[in-house]
Design an enzyme around this catalytic site. Structure first.
Site, PDB file in Angstrom:
ATOM      1  N   GLY A   1       6.102   3.954   9.252  1.00  0.00           N
ATOM      2  CA  GLY A   1       5.283   5.157   9.404  1.00  0.00           C
ATOM      3  C   GLY A   1       5.247   5.589  10.856  1.00  0.00           C
ATOM      4  N   SER A   2       4.138   6.218  11.237  1.00  0.00           N
ATOM      5  CA  SER A   2       4.049   6.788  12.582  1.00  0.00           C
ATOM      6  C   SER A   2       3.854   5.697  13.640  1.00  0.00           C
ATOM      7  CB  SER A   2       2.882   7.769  12.650  1.00  0.00           C
ATOM      8  OG  SER A   2       1.663   7.092  12.401  1.00  0.00           O
TER       9      SER A   2
ATOM     10  N   VAL B   1       0.071   4.773  14.092  1.00  0.00           N
ATOM     11  CA  VAL B   1      -0.504   3.784  13.173  1.00  0.00           C
ATOM     12  C   VAL B   1       0.165   2.424  13.391  1.00  0.00           C
ATOM     13  CG1 VAL B   1      -0.904   3.167  10.755  1.00  0.00           C
ATOM     14  CG2 VAL B   1      -1.243   5.520  11.512  1.00  0.00           C
TER      15      VAL B   1
ATOM     16  N   GLU C   1       8.671  -0.152  11.562  1.00  0.00           N
ATOM     17  CA  GLU C   1       9.747   0.834  11.548  1.00  0.00           C
ATOM     18  C   GLU C   1       9.066   2.172  11.771  1.00  0.00           C
ATOM     19  OE1 GLU C   1      11.933   3.417  11.069  1.00  0.00           O
ATOM     20  OE2 GLU C   1      12.345   3.061   8.947  1.00  0.00           O
TER      21      GLU C   1
ATOM     22  N   CYS D   1      12.908   9.556   9.887  1.00  0.00           N
ATOM     23  CA  CYS D   1      12.758   8.908  11.193  1.00  0.00           C
ATOM     24  C   CYS D   1      14.063   8.931  11.971  1.00  0.00           C
ATOM     25  CB  CYS D   1      12.233   7.489  11.019  1.00  0.00           C
ATOM     26  SG  CYS D   1      12.893   6.683   9.585  1.00  0.00           S
TER      27      CYS D   1
ATOM     28  N   GLU E   1       7.940  13.747  18.178  1.00  0.00           N
ATOM     29  CA  GLU E   1       8.529  13.717  16.831  1.00  0.00           C
ATOM     30  C   GLU E   1       7.863  14.816  16.009  1.00  0.00           C
ATOM     31  OE1 GLU E   1       7.659  10.418  13.983  1.00  0.00           O
ATOM     32  OE2 GLU E   1       9.824  10.380  13.689  1.00  0.00           O
TER      33      GLU E   1
ATOM     34  N   LYS F   1       0.878  -1.177   0.000  1.00  0.00           N
ATOM     35  CA  LYS F   1       0.000   0.000   0.000  1.00  0.00           C
ATOM     36  C   LYS F   1       0.910   1.221   0.000  1.00  0.00           C
ATOM     37  CE  LYS F   1      -2.155   2.900   2.129  1.00  0.00           C
ATOM     38  NZ  LYS F   1      -1.951   4.359   1.879  1.00  0.00           N
TER      39      LYS F   1
HETATM   40  P1  NAI Z   1       1.047   7.623   8.852  1.00  0.00           P
HETATM   41  O1  NAI Z   1       1.754   6.705   9.770  1.00  0.00           O
HETATM   42  O2  NAI Z   1      -0.391   7.908   9.107  1.00  0.00           O
HETATM   43  O3  NAI Z   1       1.185   7.094   7.332  1.00  0.00           O
HETATM   44  C1  NAI Z   1       2.070   6.086   6.933  1.00  0.00           C
HETATM   45  C2  NAI Z   1       1.343   5.081   6.055  1.00  0.00           C
HETATM   46  O4  NAI Z   1       0.362   4.422   6.841  1.00  0.00           O
HETATM   47  C3  NAI Z   1       0.590   5.680   4.854  1.00  0.00           C
HETATM   48  O5  NAI Z   1       0.679   4.793   3.751  1.00  0.00           O
HETATM   49  C4  NAI Z   1      -0.840   5.732   5.347  1.00  0.00           C
HETATM   50  O6  NAI Z   1      -1.772   5.669   4.303  1.00  0.00           O
HETATM   51  C5  NAI Z   1      -0.915   4.487   6.199  1.00  0.00           C
HETATM   52  N1  NAI Z   1      -1.958   4.524   7.230  1.00  0.00           N
HETATM   53  C6  NAI Z   1      -2.457   5.593   7.890  1.00  0.00           C
HETATM   54  N2  NAI Z   1      -3.426   5.230   8.730  1.00  0.00           N
HETATM   55  C7  NAI Z   1      -3.562   3.886   8.604  1.00  0.00           C
HETATM   56  C8  NAI Z   1      -4.423   2.920   9.210  1.00  0.00           C
HETATM   57  N3  NAI Z   1      -5.335   3.272  10.116  1.00  0.00           N
HETATM   58  N4  NAI Z   1      -4.279   1.632   8.854  1.00  0.00           N
HETATM   59  C9  NAI Z   1      -3.364   1.256   7.937  1.00  0.00           C
HETATM   60  N5  NAI Z   1      -2.539   2.132   7.325  1.00  0.00           N
HETATM   61  C10 NAI Z   1      -2.639   3.429   7.658  1.00  0.00           C
HETATM   62  O7  NAI Z   1       1.859   9.003   8.806  1.00  0.00           O
HETATM   63  P2  NAI Z   1       1.327  10.458   8.400  1.00  0.00           P
HETATM   64  O8  NAI Z   1      -0.069  10.675   8.870  1.00  0.00           O
HETATM   65  O9  NAI Z   1       1.583  10.658   6.960  1.00  0.00           O
HETATM   66  O10 NAI Z   1       2.340  11.382   9.247  1.00  0.00           O
HETATM   67  C11 NAI Z   1       2.072  11.673  10.607  1.00  0.00           C
HETATM   68  C12 NAI Z   1       3.333  11.599  11.442  1.00  0.00           C
HETATM   69  O11 NAI Z   1       3.857  10.284  11.394  1.00  0.00           O
HETATM   70  C13 NAI Z   1       4.502  12.459  10.997  1.00  0.00           C
HETATM   71  O12 NAI Z   1       4.408  13.751  11.493  1.00  0.00           O
HETATM   72  C14 NAI Z   1       5.673  11.725  11.586  1.00  0.00           C
HETATM   73  O13 NAI Z   1       5.844  12.103  12.923  1.00  0.00           O
HETATM   74  C15 NAI Z   1       5.258  10.287  11.528  1.00  0.00           C
HETATM   75  N6  NAI Z   1       5.849   9.573  10.388  1.00  0.00           N
HETATM   76  C16 NAI Z   1       6.969   8.849  10.604  1.00  0.00           C
HETATM   77  C17 NAI Z   1       7.587   8.208   9.564  1.00  0.00           C
HETATM   78  C18 NAI Z   1       8.816   7.422   9.787  1.00  0.00           C
HETATM   79  O14 NAI Z   1       9.445   6.971   8.827  1.00  0.00           O
HETATM   80  N7  NAI Z   1       9.220   7.211  11.012  1.00  0.00           N
HETATM   81  C19 NAI Z   1       7.084   8.295   8.194  1.00  0.00           C
HETATM   82  C20 NAI Z   1       5.862   9.053   8.057  1.00  0.00           C
HETATM   83  C21 NAI Z   1       5.296   9.666   9.132  1.00  0.00           C
HETATM   84 MG    MG Z   2      -1.741   9.545   9.558  1.00  0.00          MG
END
Ligand code: NAI
Ligand code: MG
Length: 505
Positions: A240-241, A244, A262, A297, A399, A188
């Site tokens: 991701g976050s 999530v 991760e 990250c 973060e 995804k």
């Molecule tokens: P997110 O964690 O919501 O998004 C990452 C992925 O997860 C995307 O593909 C999204 O569509 C998917 N996702 C979101 N909600 C989901 C759910 N309920 N079930 C399954 N998949 C889901 O991150 P977002 O909202 O873009 O960014 C928010 C914060 O997350 C950022 O400010 C940052 O602090 C953190 N983040 C950290 C990352 C890392 O590599 N450590 C990468 C991206 C965000």
């Molecule tokens: Mg999100």
């Protein structure tokens, strides 16, 4: 897909590209027909529409991956590896196009970020392409009358979810090890940055049987959640976050499915008094990933700076941070591009406002982004540093995922390490000193999955990368990561002492 490719680098009047997702070797729309807009964050213009995949599309993709699994898992590992190596070459041949797509959709500067990311993705495929032969087991010395051995078997259909900050690299890190190990995959893509990933999928698909790799686009709460819940998925891998990540782990718990996570970080940089030098200032900026707007990250976003060098080090840092060139991500002259979207822009500005309002904190450089001029046309932010005495306020604990660095003074090394470890995260860490004994003792004391001493580089293939504490579970980037995350061990025990068959003739 070629229509899409022709429009890369599109300026404002270009038509909006209609991208499709990859299911069972076919480029398809969402079953519902719904679409989502993808924006260029440097000018807020819509550059493409992607399918808004939902549970029905996920179900189709999982069915295709499950159907492809038996044959793919029986391809000899070396031959699977050979295909990955060919994908690496094909990615290299289209590297510039991929890099420009990444810059266009993420806002990451082409020269400093997008191009190295595209090259890194090819490197990942090449690295895992060489590891097919390493999917080996052991024999266990139980005795002469018994043969006991282990096999590394694939898990089945892997469900992977990736974010937008380094989408092609992070996608490659799911695809290459999962497929090398004999799994099939439903990936995804992040809704904000799916185009580079779809381009990589298009290249992969030239070499793979249909259904081995499926890429679904859509929202996290719809496509992502449906993937996490799907009963046929036998492994979940998420980047991701942390928020999530917890949802993914809960979904996995319902069906006892293994997870790799991760997640986020709030990584410390500890600067010793003998390191008050220009190369360390450069290193701090690299650790902070200022040239990726700190949307990383591993960002070293808490700097513990010895009190005796606090002011002079910050003066040097202010000059260098202010000299970074911010602007159009596609312009080779720029070091820094834009944040990904309005939500992140508002969030990061909220943290900066907090810093400006706080009495104890002093703004060293940066601040709120300009509200007029070319930078106000996109989600541009300024590399920002606040000096404060406390490790306890919001800016030092959460973060931010934007270019906001907090500098905190220390005098006692044990206290610096205590503050560094006073975090729910534990992804990375950085130590700066000429005294290698001090450097290594400090590295060993930091509660993080990856500590660098006197450098702040990115991950390289072969390096087991992942987090302690709430920064995650499992490791990526390495042979061990592939073996632990994408295979399951089976033991076979054979009695060698069976009596000869009785003859009934
Ligand atoms: P997110 O964690 O919501 O998004 C990452 C992925 O997860 C995307 O593909 C999204 O569509 C998917 N996702 C979101 N909600 C989901 C759910 N309920 N079930 C399954 N998949 C889901 O991150 P977002 O909202 O873009 O960014 C928010 C914060 O997350 C950022 O400010 C940052 O602090 C953190 N983040 C950290 C990352 C890392 O590599 N450590 C990468 C991206 C965000
Ligand atoms: Mg999100």
């Amino acid at each position: 897909m070629t229509e899409r490719a022709e429009q890369i680098g599109a300026k404002s009047e270009q038509p909006i590209r209609q991208a499709r997702m990859l299911i069972d070797g076919q480029w398809t729309e969402a079953a519902s027909g719904a679409v989502l807009a993808v924006q260029n964050p440097a000018n807020k213009q819509t550059i493409a529409e992607i399918p808004r995949g939902d549970a029905e599309d996920i179900a189709r993709a999982v069915r295709a991956a499950a159907a492809a699994f038996p044959a793919w898992s029986r391809v000899a590992p070396r031959d699977r590896g050979r295909l990955l190596a060919r994908i690496a070459e094909a990615l290299e041949a289209r590297m510039e196009e991929i890099a420009r797509t990444i810059a266009l959709e993420t806002g990451n500067a082409l020269r400093t970020q997008a191009r190295p990311e595209a090259r890194g993705a090819a490197d990942i495929f090449r690295y895992f392409g060489g590891l097919g032969g390493e999917l080996k087991g052991e024999t266990i010395p139980i005795g002469e009358q018994v043969l006991s051995y282990t096999r590394r078997e694939p898990l089945g259909v892997v469900g992977a979810i990736i974010p937008w900050n380094a989408p092609v690299l992070l996608g490659a890190l799911k695809i290459a090890p999962a497929l090398c190990a004999g799994n099939t995959l439903v990936l995804k893509a992040a809704e904000d940055a799916p185009l580079g990933v779809l381009m990589m999928a298009e290249i992969c698909q030239e070499f793979l049987p249909p259904g081995v790799l499926n890429v679904v686009t859509g929202l996290g709460e719809e496509a992502g959640a449906a993937l996490a819940r799907h009963p046929t998925i036998s492994k979940l891998s998420f980047t991701g976050s942390t928020e999530v990540g917890k949802l993914i782990m809960r979904s996995a718990a319902e069906r006892i499915v293994p997870v790799s996570l991760e997640l986020g970080g709030k990584s410390p940089s500890i600067v010793f008094p003998d390191a008050n030098e220009d190369w360390v200032v450069d290193g701090i900026m690299a650790a902070m990933r200022f040239t990726r707007q700190s949307q990383s990250c591993t960002a070293g976003s808490r700097m513990f700076l010895h009190a005796s060098i606090f002011d002079s080090f910050l003066e040097k840092l202010a000059v260098k941070a202010a000299a970074l060139k911010i602007g159009d991500p596609l312009d080779e002259a720029n070091d820094v591009g834009t944040l990904i979207n309005e939500k992140q822009f508002r969030r990061v500005c909220g943290y900066v406002k907090d810093g400006l309002e706080r009495k104890d904190a002093r703004l060293v450089v940066g601040g709120l982004p300009p509200t007029e001029g070319p930078l106000s046309e996109g989600y541009f932010t300024l590399p920002t540093v606040f000096a404060d005495t406390s490790n306890d306020w919001r800016l030092a604990r959460e973060e931010i995922f934007g270019p906001v660095l907090v500098a905190i003074p220390w005098t006692d090394a044990a206290e610096a390490i205590r503050m560094a470890n006073d975090s729910t995260y534990g992804l990375a860490g950085y130590v700066w000193t000429h005294d290698i004994g001090v450097g290594l003792r400090t590295a060993h004391a930091i509660e993080s999955g990856w500590v660098q001493v006197n450098q702040a580089l990115g991950q390289v293939p072969g390096h087991s990368y992942g987090g302690f504490k709430q920064s995650g579970i499992g490791r990526e980037f390495s042979l061990e990561g592939m073996l632990d995350s994408f295979t399951q061990r089976k033991n076979v025990t054979v009695n060698l002492n069976v009596p000869p068959p009785s003859r009934t003739v």
